[in-house]
Design a protein around this motif. Structure first.
Motif, PDB file in Angstrom:
ATOM      1  N   TYR A  45      -6.743  -2.395   3.704  1.00 20.66           N
ATOM      2  CA  TYR A  45      -6.642  -3.140   2.446  1.00 20.66           C
ATOM      3  C   TYR A  45      -7.973  -3.063   1.719  1.00 20.66           C
ATOM      4  O   TYR A  45      -9.019  -2.929   2.348  1.00 20.66           O
ATOM      5  CB  TYR A  45      -6.294  -4.614   2.711  1.00 20.66           C
ATOM      6  N   ARG A  46      -7.903  -3.191   0.399  1.00 16.29           N
ATOM      7  CA  ARG A  46      -9.124  -3.250  -0.399  1.00 16.29           C
ATOM      8  C   ARG A  46      -9.205  -4.617  -1.054  1.00 16.29           C
ATOM      9  O   ARG A  46      -8.206  -5.103  -1.591  1.00 16.29           O
ATOM     10  CB  ARG A  46      -9.111  -2.169  -1.476  1.00 16.29           C
ATOM     11  N   ALA A  47     -10.373  -5.225  -0.964  1.00 10.82           N
ATOM     12  CA  ALA A  47     -10.601  -6.474  -1.684  1.00 10.82           C
ATOM     13  C   ALA A  47     -11.372  -6.154  -2.956  1.00 10.82           C
ATOM     14  O   ALA A  47     -12.343  -5.400  -2.927  1.00 10.82           O
ATOM     15  CB  ALA A  47     -11.387  -7.446  -0.819  1.00 10.82           C
ATOM     16  N   ARG A  63      -3.222  -2.943  -0.861  1.00  8.58           N
ATOM     17  CA  ARG A  63      -3.442  -1.570  -0.387  1.00  8.58           C
ATOM     18  C   ARG A  63      -3.772  -0.716  -1.614  1.00  8.58           C
ATOM     19  O   ARG A  63      -2.964   0.088  -2.069  1.00  8.58           O
ATOM     20  CB  ARG A  63      -2.184  -1.048   0.312  1.00  8.58           C
ATOM     21  N   TYR A  64      -4.972  -0.969  -2.148  1.00 12.45           N
ATOM     22  CA  TYR A  64      -5.347  -0.359  -3.420  1.00 12.45           C
ATOM     23  C   TYR A  64      -6.191   0.894  -3.223  1.00 12.45           C
ATOM     24  O   TYR A  64      -7.089   0.937  -2.388  1.00 12.45           O
ATOM     25  CB  TYR A  64      -6.159  -1.349  -4.265  1.00 12.45           C
ATOM     26  N   GLU A  65      -5.898   1.900  -4.036  1.00 15.97           N
ATOM     27  CA  GLU A  65      -6.756   3.067  -4.174  1.00 15.97           C
ATOM     28  C   GLU A  65      -7.620   2.820  -5.407  1.00 15.97           C
ATOM     29  O   GLU A  65      -7.135   2.281  -6.403  1.00 15.97           O
ATOM     30  CB  GLU A  65      -5.914   4.325  -4.432  1.00 15.97           C
ATOM     31  N   LEU A  66      -8.878   3.227  -5.321  1.00 15.31           N
ATOM     32  CA  LEU A  66      -9.755   3.034  -6.470  1.00 15.31           C
ATOM     33  C   LEU A  66      -9.900   4.354  -7.217  1.00 15.31           C
ATOM     34  O   LEU A  66     -10.285   5.356  -6.631  1.00 15.31           O
ATOM     35  CB  LEU A  66     -11.126   2.534  -5.996  1.00 15.31           C
ATOM     36  N   ALA A 126      -9.727   1.663 -11.828  1.00 18.99           N
ATOM     37  CA  ALA A 126      -8.421   1.057 -11.624  1.00 18.99           C
ATOM     38  C   ALA A 126      -8.189   0.958 -10.128  1.00 18.99           C
ATOM     39  O   ALA A 126      -8.420   1.922  -9.395  1.00 18.99           O
ATOM     40  CB  ALA A 126      -7.326   1.900 -12.271  1.00 18.99           C
ATOM     41  N   ALA A 127      -7.780  -0.217  -9.652  1.00 15.04           N
ATOM     42  CA  ALA A 127      -7.416  -0.423  -8.243  1.00 15.04           C
ATOM     43  C   ALA A 127      -5.900  -0.566  -8.210  1.00 15.04           C
ATOM     44  O   ALA A 127      -5.347  -1.544  -8.714  1.00 15.04           O
ATOM     45  CB  ALA A 127      -8.106  -1.657  -7.686  1.00 15.04           C
ATOM     46  N   VAL A 128      -5.269   0.444  -7.625  1.00 13.55           N
ATOM     47  CA  VAL A 128      -3.822   0.596  -7.810  1.00 13.55           C
ATOM     48  C   VAL A 128      -3.167   1.033  -6.501  1.00 13.55           C
ATOM     49  O   VAL A 128      -3.731   1.863  -5.784  1.00 13.55           O
ATOM     50  CB  VAL A 128      -3.565   1.693  -8.896  1.00 13.55           C
ATOM     51  N   PRO A 129      -1.989   0.521  -6.173  1.00 10.54           N
ATOM     52  CA  PRO A 129      -1.282   1.047  -5.003  1.00 10.54           C
ATOM     53  C   PRO A 129      -0.918   2.515  -5.233  1.00 10.54           C
ATOM     54  O   PRO A 129      -0.640   2.902  -6.378  1.00 10.54           O
ATOM     55  CB  PRO A 129       0.008   0.197  -4.950  1.00 10.54           C
ATOM     56  N   VAL A 130      -0.950   3.292  -4.167  1.00 11.28           N
ATOM     57  CA  VAL A 130      -0.724   4.742  -4.296  1.00 11.28           C
ATOM     58  C   VAL A 130       0.538   5.051  -5.096  1.00 11.28           C
ATOM     59  O   VAL A 130       0.536   5.926  -5.965  1.00 11.28           O
ATOM     60  CB  VAL A 130      -0.630   5.391  -2.889  1.00 11.28           C
ATOM     61  N   VAL A 131       1.599   4.318  -4.846  1.00 13.75           N
ATOM     62  CA  VAL A 131       2.872   4.628  -5.508  1.00 13.75           C
ATOM     63  C   VAL A 131       2.806   4.442  -7.023  1.00 13.75           C
ATOM     64  O   VAL A 131       3.671   4.928  -7.745  1.00 13.75           O
ATOM     65  CB  VAL A 131       4.040   3.766  -4.966  1.00 13.75           C
ATOM     66  N   LEU A 132       1.779   3.714  -7.502  1.00 12.05           N
ATOM     67  CA  LEU A 132       1.700   3.456  -8.944  1.00 12.05           C
ATOM     68  C   LEU A 132       0.596   4.256  -9.640  1.00 12.05           C
ATOM     69  O   LEU A 132       0.352   4.083 -10.832  1.00 12.05           O
ATOM     70  CB  LEU A 132       1.468   1.961  -9.200  1.00 12.05           C
ATOM     71  N   LEU A 133      -0.097   5.133  -8.880  1.00  8.91           N
ATOM     72  CA  LEU A 133      -1.248   5.846  -9.453  1.00  8.91           C
ATOM     73  C   LEU A 133      -0.887   6.648 -10.695  1.00  8.91           C
ATOM     74  O   LEU A 133      -1.609   6.628 -11.689  1.00  8.91           O
ATOM     75  CB  LEU A 133      -1.880   6.764  -8.395  1.00  8.91           C
ATOM     76  N   VAL A 134       0.241   7.328 -10.654  1.00 13.05           N
ATOM     77  CA  VAL A 134       0.619   8.182 -11.789  1.00 13.05           C
ATOM     78  C   VAL A 134       0.960   7.316 -13.005  1.00 13.05           C
ATOM     79  O   VAL A 134       0.478   7.552 -14.115  1.00 13.05           O
ATOM     80  CB  VAL A 134       1.797   9.105 -11.406  1.00 13.05           C
ATOM     81  N   ASP A 135       1.751   6.277 -12.778  1.00 13.28           N
ATOM     82  CA  ASP A 135       2.112   5.378 -13.883  1.00 13.28           C
ATOM     83  C   ASP A 135       0.871   4.714 -14.472  1.00 13.28           C
ATOM     84  O   ASP A 135       0.769   4.523 -15.687  1.00 13.28           O
ATOM     85  CB  ASP A 135       3.068   4.276 -13.392  1.00 13.28           C
ATOM     86  N   ALA A 136      -0.073   4.346 -13.590  1.00 15.10           N
ATOM     87  CA  ALA A 136      -1.284   3.673 -14.062  1.00 15.10           C
ATOM     88  C   ALA A 136      -2.124   4.616 -14.920  1.00 15.10           C
ATOM     89  O   ALA A 136      -2.659   4.223 -15.954  1.00 15.10           O
ATOM     90  CB  ALA A 136      -2.098   3.157 -12.886  1.00 15.10           C
ATOM     91  N   ALA A 137      -2.217   5.873 -14.496  1.00 10.87           N
ATOM     92  CA  ALA A 137      -3.009   6.848 -15.265  1.00 10.87           C
ATOM     93  C   ALA A 137      -2.439   6.986 -16.672  1.00 10.87           C
ATOM     94  O   ALA A 137      -3.186   7.104 -17.654  1.00 10.87           O
ATOM     95  CB  ALA A 137      -3.019   8.197 -14.549  1.00 10.87           C
ATOM     96  N   THR A 138      -1.129   6.951 -16.793  1.00 13.85           N
ATOM     97  CA  THR A 138      -0.490   7.063 -18.107  1.00 13.85           C
ATOM     98  C   THR A 138      -0.712   5.795 -18.930  1.00 13.85           C
ATOM     99  O   THR A 138      -1.152   5.843 -20.078  1.00 13.85           O
ATOM    100  CB  THR A 138       1.027   7.306 -17.936  1.00 13.85           C
TER     101      THR A 138
END
Ligand SMILES: [Zn+2]
Length: 410
Positions: A117-119, A156-159, A185-197
């Protein structure tokens, strides 16, 4: 802390957690008691006025959200993580504090999570260690911060770093000064593409606001996107929090992304000393949405203002937005009418002076505590060259009347 007056007794806010051990300047205190959401501490001897004091409070428990007039606030669990929604009274759900918007401090937050996990907390990440199945994250917020803006987000965020995105409209040009602000952006992997957009214009928003409001007031900005849907996005100092449902290129989502960023200037750097002046946060943030609307080609600021005025005209005219009271402090009329008050100012003094007012306001009260009279005084001073201009008189019907003034300029 530093005392401002002599204190025989100290009262802090702490809710749903149990204080176990308290020391003042290294000495165990005579007694402490928790009454409702108050933690009352009686040091062995009264604390002298204007004296630095080290207060060490050990406390424990399972933090949970607090019921409030605005729904649940504070520390809450997500499906797979934690979110803190401190505004306006949620901070005592996770730490003892003097939970008042005028009370600002620097912060150091150290938090241990399960591995994986990322805080994300306020300010800069200054330490990260992994030990067996635990990870510890240490953040420092050097600039003063109100307690409601303190935050912990765990997931469970990717930065990902947000680089310069496509700028829809070249009007603002490049703005030296914003380029150095790291945006993540701190984002769950499954949302990385949507977040980039959805966040493609975040850097351009930053450029626009730096140009309109002056230098970004902190060292970085992180957008957290939760895997859960959230009813509304939230602002914290150096951090904004959105739900997966806000990841859209629609205007409704983009205006919120702009809105939360602008709170770094208005709300976080310049914080109202009393919630009655909430329009100094929300009216300005709403106006920032309209500025971004024009910049990105989604409609001029003036057309947004006109639409808001028409909409307000259909709503009950019984709210004094300069003192809306606790129940209605987040009423949409505070946002829209507050923004219209700024538009009225702009229409009278012109663009040059108006943006000088905004930049002077941000600069002179950077990291400070503000109120409406201070804003009116600054606007009058900056616009002294405008014949007969009186900011207080101009703002009064917008902020302290109930009848809706006619549209500025018409
Ligand atoms: Zn807001």
């Amino acid at each position: 802390m530093r005392t401002t007056t002599a204190l025989p007794v100290l009262t802090l806010d702490l809710a749903g957690l149990r204080a176990t051990k308290i020391a003042v300047d290294g000495a165990k205190v005579a007694k402490f008691a928790q009454r409702g959401t108050k933690l009352v501490i009686t040091p062995k001897a009264a604390l002298a006025a204007d004296t630095p004091v080290v207060l060490d409070i050990r406390y424990e428990g399972n933090p949970s959200p607090l019921a409030s007039a605005w729904g649940e606030v504070g520390w809450e669990e997500l499906d797979d993580g934690v979110l803190v929604a401190g505004q306006p009274t949620g901070a005592p759900s996770w730490f003892p504090c003097n939970d008042h918007p005028s009370h600002k401090s620097s912060y150091r937050i150290s938090i241990s999570t399960d591995a994986g996990y990322r805080a994300v907390c306020n300010g800069s990440l200054v330490g990260h260690t992994t030990k067996s199945s635990r990870e510890t994250w240490v953040y420092e917020q050097a600039e003063p911060m109100a307690s409601y803006l303190a935050t912990v987000q765990i997931g469970r965020y990717e930065l990902a770093e947000l680089a310069g995105g496509a700028h829809a409209h070249s009007g603002a040009g490049s703005t030296p000064g914003s380029l150095g602000v790291p945006i993540h952006a701190a984002v769950p992997v499954v949302l990385l593409v949507d977040a980039a957009t959805a966040l493609a214009h975040q850097r351009a928003m930053m450029d626009t606001f730096v140009q309109c409001f002056g230098p970004y007031p902190f060292r970085g900005y992180t957008v957290v996107v939760t895997e859960d849907e959230l009813e509304i996005p939230l602002e914290a100092q150096t951090v904004s929090i959105f739900g997966r449902n806000h990841l859209s290129t629609s205007w409704e989502a983009q205006r919120l992304i702009a809105h939360e960023l602008s709170h770094q200037w208005f709300g976080n750097s310049l914080t109202a000393g009393s919630w009655r002046d909430i329009w100094l946060h929300e009216g300005f943030a709403c106006y920032a949405e309209w500025l971004w609307s024009e910049e990105c080609g989604a409609g001029s600021t003036d057309s947004r203002a006109r639409a808001a005025h028409l909409m307000l005209d259909t709503l009950p005219k019984d709210l004094v937005i300069g003192d809306p009271g606790p129940e209605l402090m987040f009423d949409d009329r505070v946002y829209k009418r507050g923004a219209l008050a700024l538009h009225a100012l702009r229409c009278v003094v012109g663009d040059g002076l108006f943006f000088t007012v905004l930049r002077s306001w941000s600069a002179e009260h950077r990291h400070g505590t503000v109120d409406t009279p201070a804003f009116a005084a600054l606007a009058s001073r900056v616009c002294a060259s405008v014949d007969g201009f009186d900011a207080e008189a101009l703002l009064k019907p917008w902020l302290y009347g109930t009848a809706l003034p006619s549209f500025p300029g018409s």
